[in-house]
Motif scaffolding. Structure first.
Motif, PDB file in Angstrom:
ATOM      1  N   ARG A   1     -11.197  63.369  30.315  1.00  0.00           N
ATOM      2  CA  ARG A   1      -9.945  64.032  30.647  1.00  0.00           C
ATOM      3  C   ARG A   1      -9.155  64.351  29.378  1.00  0.00           C
ATOM      4  O   ARG A   1      -9.363  63.736  28.342  1.00  0.00           O
ATOM      5  CB  ARG A   1      -9.125  63.162  31.597  1.00  0.00           C
ATOM      6  N   SER A   2      -8.244  65.290  29.501  1.00  0.00           N
ATOM      7  CA  SER A   2      -7.512  65.792  28.336  1.00  0.00           C
ATOM      8  C   SER A   2      -6.167  65.099  28.158  1.00  0.00           C
ATOM      9  O   SER A   2      -5.703  64.354  29.030  1.00  0.00           O
ATOM     10  CB  SER A   2      -7.270  67.297  28.505  1.00  0.00           C
TER      11      SER A   2
ATOM     12  N   PRO B   1     -10.296  56.547  34.557  1.00  0.00           N
ATOM     13  CA  PRO B   1     -10.269  57.778  33.767  1.00  0.00           C
ATOM     14  C   PRO B   1     -10.359  57.484  32.271  1.00  0.00           C
ATOM     15  O   PRO B   1      -9.779  56.506  31.793  1.00  0.00           O
ATOM     16  CB  PRO B   1      -8.907  58.398  34.109  1.00  0.00           C
TER      17      PRO B   1
ATOM     18  N   TYR C   1      -9.430  59.350  28.757  1.00  0.00           N
ATOM     19  CA  TYR C   1      -8.697  60.484  28.184  1.00  0.00           C
ATOM     20  C   TYR C   1      -9.051  60.611  26.706  1.00  0.00           C
ATOM     21  O   TYR C   1      -8.918  59.655  25.947  1.00  0.00           O
ATOM     22  CB  TYR C   1      -7.197  60.274  28.340  1.00  0.00           C
TER      23      TYR C   1
ATOM     24  N   GLN D   1      -3.853  66.125  30.887  1.00  0.00           N
ATOM     25  CA  GLN D   1      -4.082  65.366  32.120  1.00  0.00           C
ATOM     26  C   GLN D   1      -3.498  63.964  32.027  1.00  0.00           C
ATOM     27  O   GLN D   1      -2.980  63.435  33.011  1.00  0.00           O
ATOM     28  CB  GLN D   1      -5.592  65.306  32.407  1.00  0.00           C
TER      29      GLN D   1
ATOM     30  N   GLY E   1      -6.206  53.761  32.900  1.00  0.00           N
ATOM     31  CA  GLY E   1      -6.954  54.711  32.093  1.00  0.00           C
ATOM     32  C   GLY E   1      -7.220  54.164  30.707  1.00  0.00           C
ATOM     33  O   GLY E   1      -6.504  53.284  30.232  1.00  0.00           O
TER      34      GLY E   1
ATOM     35  N   ASP F   1      -0.816  62.496  34.599  1.00  0.00           N
ATOM     36  CA  ASP F   1      -1.124  61.283  35.359  1.00  0.00           C
ATOM     37  C   ASP F   1      -0.100  60.180  35.108  1.00  0.00           C
ATOM     38  O   ASP F   1       0.272  59.445  36.027  1.00  0.00           O
ATOM     39  CB  ASP F   1      -2.536  60.788  35.013  1.00  0.00           C
TER      40      ASP F   1
END
Length: 245
Positions: A80-81, A151, A153, A84, A124, A88
């Motif tokens: 994920r960037s 996630p 990142y 994002q 994350g 989030d």
């Protein structure tokens, strides 16, 4: 991009967390194993393409490792960037809890950190784009399903991200062997991002400057430091313990 996962535990984890990403399965038709049959039945029920083969072909696909009679092709989880991450974080309705890996390069360490992060409720893991491990087949194998639930990142400028997290009232906790206090002396049930430095070198100087606190893990033996994923596990579980109590 797809990868091969093998072994009943890894295949079951894929079934539990990301069945939609399983593309096909190959299994040893000669093997009589109740657990293998259960997994095959689950794959069949989902309409996943099943191919009977022999042990020799599975040995080759699994590079000679213990495949327990099954190999599956799965789509790798996407990184994920930074955008994002911001979205989030802003959408969170629970106390923020993140793990940051500053140029950690060993995929086994990233995989192990993912597995622990899933266990303690980390929302994350933030990794650097350069000089760092990303999601690979090895990471997915070590993570045992957690690469699908936690996630990851990938950010280009960690210092900028640390500043932004602080603006969101998230405290940045760094780890350093020369810190004056141990993690057991700190109150950790707050919005928090824990930073772990790279294998051998620790946090970079600029990363350290952005930390609100520095803590160390007390050591009673002769070794000077712990493996980064083990150290992360100690810190994450202390946060988990304090939140639970």
């Amino acid at each position: 991009m797809s990868t091969q996962l093998f072994g009943i535990h890894a295949v079951q984890a894929a079934l539990d967390y990301s069945p939609q990403k399983i593309q096909r399965a190959l299994f040893d038709e000669q093997r009589q194993d109740a657990r293998l049959k259960e997994v095959i039945d689950s794959l069949k029920a989902l309409g996943i393409s099943l191919e009977k083969t022999d042990r020799k072909k599975l040995d080759k696909l699994a590079d000679g490792k213990n495949h327990q009679g099954i190999v599956i092709s799965v789509e790798l989880p996407a990184m994920r960037s930074e955008e994002q991450l911001k979205s989030d974080v802003e959408a969170l309705t629970t106390t923020p809890f993140y793990l940051i890996l500053d140029q950690v390069q060993d995929p086994h360490n990233l995989g192990a950190c993912l597995r622990t992060a899933d266990a303690v409720g980390v929302q994350g893991i933030i990794v650097t784009k350069d000089n760092a491990a990303s999601i690979t087949p090895t990471v997915c194998k070590v993570a045992s399903g957690a690469a699908e639930t936690v996630p990851v990142y990938q950010v280009t400028n960690l210092a900028r991200v640390l500043r932004w997290l602080k603006e969101q009232n998230i405290w940045i906790l760094g780890t350093a062997g020369d810190a004056s206090q141990t993690l057991y002396e700190m109150k950790l049930d707050m919005p928090l991002a824990i930073v772990m430095g790279a294998e051998g070198t620790g946090m970079r100087h600029l990363t350290r400057q952005h930390c609100d606190f520095l803590v160390k893990i007390p050591m009673a033996g002769q070794v000077e430091s712990l493996n980064v994923s083990v150290a992360a596990g100690v810190l994450l579980y202390e946060v988990f313990r304090q939140k639970a109590s």
